[in-house]
Design an enzyme around this catalytic site. Structure first.
Site, short mmCIF file in Angstrom:
data_model
loop_
_atom_site.label_atom_id
_atom_site.label_comp_id
_atom_site.label_asym_id
_atom_site.label_seq_id
_atom_site.Cartn_x
_atom_site.Cartn_y
_atom_site.Cartn_z
N ALA A 190 0.81 -1.22 0.00
CA ALA A 190 0.00 0.00 0.00
C ALA A 190 0.85 1.27 0.00
O ALA A 190 0.32 2.36 -0.28
CB ALA A 190 -0.93 0.01 1.21
N GLY A 210 5.26 3.05 0.13
CA GLY A 210 6.70 2.89 0.19
C GLY A 210 7.29 1.93 -0.82
O GLY A 210 6.90 1.88 -1.99
N TYR A 218 13.47 -3.53 16.00
CA TYR A 218 13.36 -3.61 14.53
C TYR A 218 14.62 -4.22 13.90
O TYR A 218 14.52 -5.20 13.16
CB TYR A 218 13.07 -2.22 13.95
CG TYR A 218 13.10 -2.17 12.45
CD1 TYR A 218 11.99 -2.55 11.71
CD2 TYR A 218 14.24 -1.75 11.77
CE1 TYR A 218 12.02 -2.50 10.32
CE2 TYR A 218 14.28 -1.71 10.39
CZ TYR A 218 13.17 -2.08 9.67
OH TYR A 218 13.21 -2.04 8.29
N LYS A 228 15.25 -8.01 11.85
CA LYS A 228 15.83 -8.15 10.51
C LYS A 228 17.10 -9.00 10.53
O LYS A 228 17.36 -9.76 9.59
CB LYS A 228 16.12 -6.76 9.93
CG LYS A 228 14.88 -5.91 9.70
CD LYS A 228 13.93 -6.52 8.68
CE LYS A 228 12.82 -5.55 8.30
NZ LYS A 228 11.91 -6.12 7.28
#
Length: 258
Positions: free
Chosen positions: A14, A16, A155, A159
């Site tokens: 939706a 980026g 975050y 990753k």
């Protein structure tokens, strides 16, 4: 000569990087099934079991049972345990759901979005908690990190765990053994709505991020450059690369890890 149109699934489509990648694939004449919390063909919250089930059911129905490429972009970056649930466990659930559909296709490919931040700010113990594959225990570990005032590490830790999982999984019977290349693209800081909200709007935050993640080719980087790399990794042309973390970061990783 253009080959037959392929069917791609793009999560986080939706906005980026996800939106740019979906648009690029669609512009090439291929079919794109867009997945996100809003403004998408399949609406699903990858932080929940119900959302993951909706994604699996929606993609299976929309694709007719065959998918040629998966681009797993969906992720969150807030200072909470949510990145563990969405970025790591949600991505693994997406891969697990779509893999059988990929296996039915000609020249299947899959790619996930990682992050340069995994190089500079991850918590090793939290990454290890994710790799235990116990979601509730990993979320609890993330909550403790947040409570201790280190929420900014959740975050990148999610990753880092994703990178390490992928390096092993990509060469397993489920992926390489089934003829499905699986790779990751790790962007640096690019000009997305999220970056403008959390980084560029605060001069102090921008200075800190630029110092931690120096990008010789420019700061911020262009979203389109990341989208084009993602699109190539799921194209028929990527026939012999798997298990790789590709840094689309303007040279930052080369500076940080020469």
């Amino acid at each position: 000569m253009k080959s037959e149109p392929r069917t791609y699934v793009v999560t986080g489509a939706a906005s980026g990087i996800g939106a740019a990648t979906a648009d690029l694939l669609a512009a090439g004449g291929d079919r794109v099934i867009r997945c996100d919390l809003r403004d998408a063909d399949v609406l699903a919250d990858l932080g929940t079991r119900e959302g993951r089930e909706r994604l699996a059911e929606g993609v299976a129905a929309a694709s007719g049972g065959t998918v040629h490429g998966l681009v797993a972009v969906a992720g969150v970056g807030d200072l909470s345990p949510a990145p563990v649930r969405v970025n790591f466990f949600g991505t693994l659930a997406t891969l697990d759901a779509v893999r059988p559909l990929l296996a039915r296709s000609d020249r299947p490919r899959a790619v996930v979005v990682s992050s340069l931040s995994a190089v500079v700010a991850a918590d090793e113990s939290l990454a290890a908690a994710c790799l235990s594959l116990d979601e509730e225990a990993a979320a609890e570990a993330a909550a403790k990190v947040v409570a201790a005032g280190y929420g900014h590490t959740v975050y990148p830790s999610s990753k880092l765990a994703l990178n390490r999982w992928l390096r092993s999984a990509a060469v397993s019977p489920d992926w390489a053994g089934a003829g499905i290349p699986l790779n990751a693209v790790a962007p640096g800081v690019v000009d997305t709505e999220t970056a403008r909200k959390f980084v560029f709007g605060d001069p102090a935050a921008r200075e800190l991020v630029e110092t931690m993640m120096p990008q010789p080719l420019g700061f911020p980087g262009p979203v389109e450059a990341v989208a084009s790399l993602l699109a190539w990794t799921v194209s028929p042309g990527n026939a012999f690369m798997t298990g790789q973390i590709l840094y689309a970061d303007g040279g930052a990783e080369a500076l940080l890890r020469p």
